[in-house]
Design a protein around this motif. Structure first.
Motif, PDB file in Angstrom:
ATOM      1  N   THR A   8       0.846  -1.183   0.000  1.00 24.43           N
ATOM      2  CA  THR A   8       0.000   0.000   0.000  1.00 24.43           C
ATOM      3  C   THR A   8       0.887   1.240   0.000  1.00 24.43           C
ATOM      4  O   THR A   8       1.841   1.327   0.772  1.00 24.43           O
ATOM      5  CB  THR A   8      -0.902   0.031   1.257  1.00 24.43           C
ATOM      6  OG1 THR A   8      -1.689  -1.167   1.284  1.00 24.43           O
ATOM      7  CG2 THR A   8      -1.841   1.229   1.240  1.00 24.43           C
ATOM      8  N   CYS A   9       0.560   2.189  -0.855  1.00 28.47           N
ATOM      9  CA  CYS A   9       1.313   3.441  -0.925  1.00 28.47           C
ATOM     10  C   CYS A   9       1.121   4.216   0.377  1.00 28.47           C
ATOM     11  O   CYS A   9      -0.012   4.413   0.828  1.00 28.47           O
ATOM     12  CB  CYS A   9       0.843   4.277  -2.114  1.00 28.47           C
ATOM     13  SG  CYS A   9       1.593   5.921  -2.198  1.00 28.47           S
ATOM     14  N   ALA A  10       2.213   4.653   0.971  1.00 28.22           N
ATOM     15  CA  ALA A  10       2.172   5.427   2.213  1.00 28.22           C
ATOM     16  C   ALA A  10       1.708   6.863   1.966  1.00 28.22           C
ATOM     17  O   ALA A  10       1.510   7.614   2.907  1.00 28.22           O
ATOM     18  CB  ALA A  10       3.548   5.430   2.873  1.00 28.22           C
ATOM     19  N   CYS A  12      -0.854   7.840  -1.023  1.00 30.64           N
ATOM     20  CA  CYS A  12      -2.241   7.871  -1.503  1.00 30.64           C
ATOM     21  C   CYS A  12      -3.072   6.660  -1.077  1.00 30.64           C
ATOM     22  O   CYS A  12      -4.271   6.634  -1.320  1.00 30.64           O
ATOM     23  CB  CYS A  12      -2.266   7.996  -3.024  1.00 30.64           C
ATOM     24  SG  CYS A  12      -1.742   6.487  -3.898  1.00 30.64           S
ATOM     25  N   ARG A  13      -2.433   5.642  -0.490  1.00 25.32           N
ATOM     26  CA  ARG A  13      -3.078   4.419  -0.003  1.00 25.32           C
ATOM     27  C   ARG A  13      -3.487   3.451  -1.126  1.00 25.32           C
ATOM     28  O   ARG A  13      -4.191   2.481  -0.882  1.00 25.32           O
ATOM     29  CB  ARG A  13      -4.298   4.714   0.886  1.00 25.32           C
ATOM     30  CG  ARG A  13      -4.064   5.706   2.005  1.00 25.32           C
ATOM     31  CD  ARG A  13      -2.948   5.359   2.959  1.00 25.32           C
ATOM     32  NE  ARG A  13      -3.206   4.120   3.692  1.00 25.32           N
ATOM     33  CZ  ARG A  13      -2.266   3.369   4.262  1.00 25.32           C
ATOM     34  NH1 ARG A  13      -1.008   3.752   4.212  1.00 25.32           N
ATOM     35  NH2 ARG A  13      -2.567   2.275   4.892  1.00 25.32           N
ATOM     36  N   LYS A  14      -3.033   3.691  -2.351  1.00 20.60           N
ATOM     37  CA  LYS A  14      -3.306   2.769  -3.453  1.00 20.60           C
ATOM     38  C   LYS A  14      -2.622   1.438  -3.162  1.00 20.60           C
ATOM     39  O   LYS A  14      -1.507   1.398  -2.659  1.00 20.60           O
ATOM     40  CB  LYS A  14      -2.764   3.363  -4.762  1.00 20.60           C
ATOM     41  CG  LYS A  14      -2.858   2.433  -5.951  1.00 20.60           C
ATOM     42  CD  LYS A  14      -2.136   3.001  -7.172  1.00 20.60           C
ATOM     43  CE  LYS A  14      -1.640   1.845  -7.993  1.00 20.60           C
ATOM     44  NZ  LYS A  14      -0.462   2.103  -8.758  1.00 20.60           N
ATOM     45  N   LYS A  15      -3.276   0.348  -3.506  1.00 25.82           N
ATOM     46  CA  LYS A  15      -2.713  -0.983  -3.309  1.00 25.82           C
ATOM     47  C   LYS A  15      -2.147  -1.488  -4.628  1.00 25.82           C
ATOM     48  O   LYS A  15      -2.649  -1.161  -5.699  1.00 25.82           O
ATOM     49  CB  LYS A  15      -3.767  -1.947  -2.792  1.00 25.82           C
ATOM     50  CG  LYS A  15      -4.256  -1.586  -1.392  1.00 25.82           C
ATOM     51  CD  LYS A  15      -5.152  -2.656  -0.824  1.00 25.82           C
ATOM     52  CE  LYS A  15      -5.666  -2.309   0.557  1.00 25.82           C
ATOM     53  NZ  LYS A  15      -4.695  -1.983   1.539  1.00 25.82           N
ATOM     54  N   CYS A  52       2.519  11.739  -4.416  1.00 25.10           N
ATOM     55  CA  CYS A  52       2.514  10.675  -3.404  1.00 25.10           C
ATOM     56  C   CYS A  52       3.692  10.827  -2.435  1.00 25.10           C
ATOM     57  O   CYS A  52       3.532  10.622  -1.230  1.00 25.10           O
ATOM     58  CB  CYS A  52       2.542   9.293  -4.056  1.00 25.10           C
ATOM     59  SG  CYS A  52       0.934   8.826  -4.734  1.00 25.10           S
TER      60      CYS A  52
END
Length: 179
Positions: A8-10, A12-15, A52
């Motif tokens: 998970t991107c720290a 934008c929270r995209k997985k 991001c």
């Protein structure tokens, strides 16, 4: 999706999968880009995009660290790593050097490096020869040095074999971060 664990991107929270992100580790209280993915410590995965990285730095460091400095260091690390991979690819004989040699082949999958010194018209004509195009980021001197040539190299194509795939993934991260 493969069997790889999701990250998970720290920012934008995209997985997504590990290869989609740039990993950062803490070094002297600051985020340092772990481009090779080999540094010890708790890692933070971040999309290779300026916004991001900005969100990640803001969340983790509350304005104590400049996100611009983190982006600059990340760009520097990506560029250096990409040039070192290009050197290994050339030693592995999976490169085609020079626009004339590239024009002789049929367009195929792979990464095409076009130096910022090459004319824009020539660069546009060559872009169809690679699926990932790294255009105008490196000078012909930097490319020549990476290939251990005594001359400047305007363009080089890397086949997507072995290390060529890593070059493609790293090249896409660099391009994304520059957008």
């Amino acid at each position: 999706m493969s069997d790889m664990p999701e990250r998970t991107c720290a920012g934008c929270r995209k997985k997504g999968e590990k290869e989609e992100f740039i990993r950062f580790v803490m070094f002297d209280g600051k985020p340092f880009p772990d481009i090779k993915g080999t540094l010890p410590g708790r890692g933070f995965n971040v999309c290779p995009r300026k916004d991001c990285i900005k969100k990640f730095v803001k969340k983790q460091f509350k304005e104590k660290i400049s996100h611009e400095a983190v982006v600059e260091e990340t760009l520097k690390q990506l560029k250096n790593y990409l040039l070192s991979l290009l050197s290994v690819a050339h030693k592995s004989r999976i490169t085609i050097v020079g626009q004339d040699n590239i024009k002789k082949m049929k367009p195929e999958e792979g990464t095409l490096f076009i130096s910022k010194n090459l004319s824009r018209k020539t660069a546009e004509n060559l872009k169809r020869y690679g699926t990932t195009v790294i255009d105008g980021i490196f000078s012909s001197e930097e490319i020549g040095n990476a290939l251990k040539k005594e001359t400047e190299i305007g363009t080089v194509f890397v086949k997507p074999l072995g290390i060529g795939k890593k070059i493609e993934i790293t090249g896409k991260k660099l391009k994304s971060l520059l957008e």
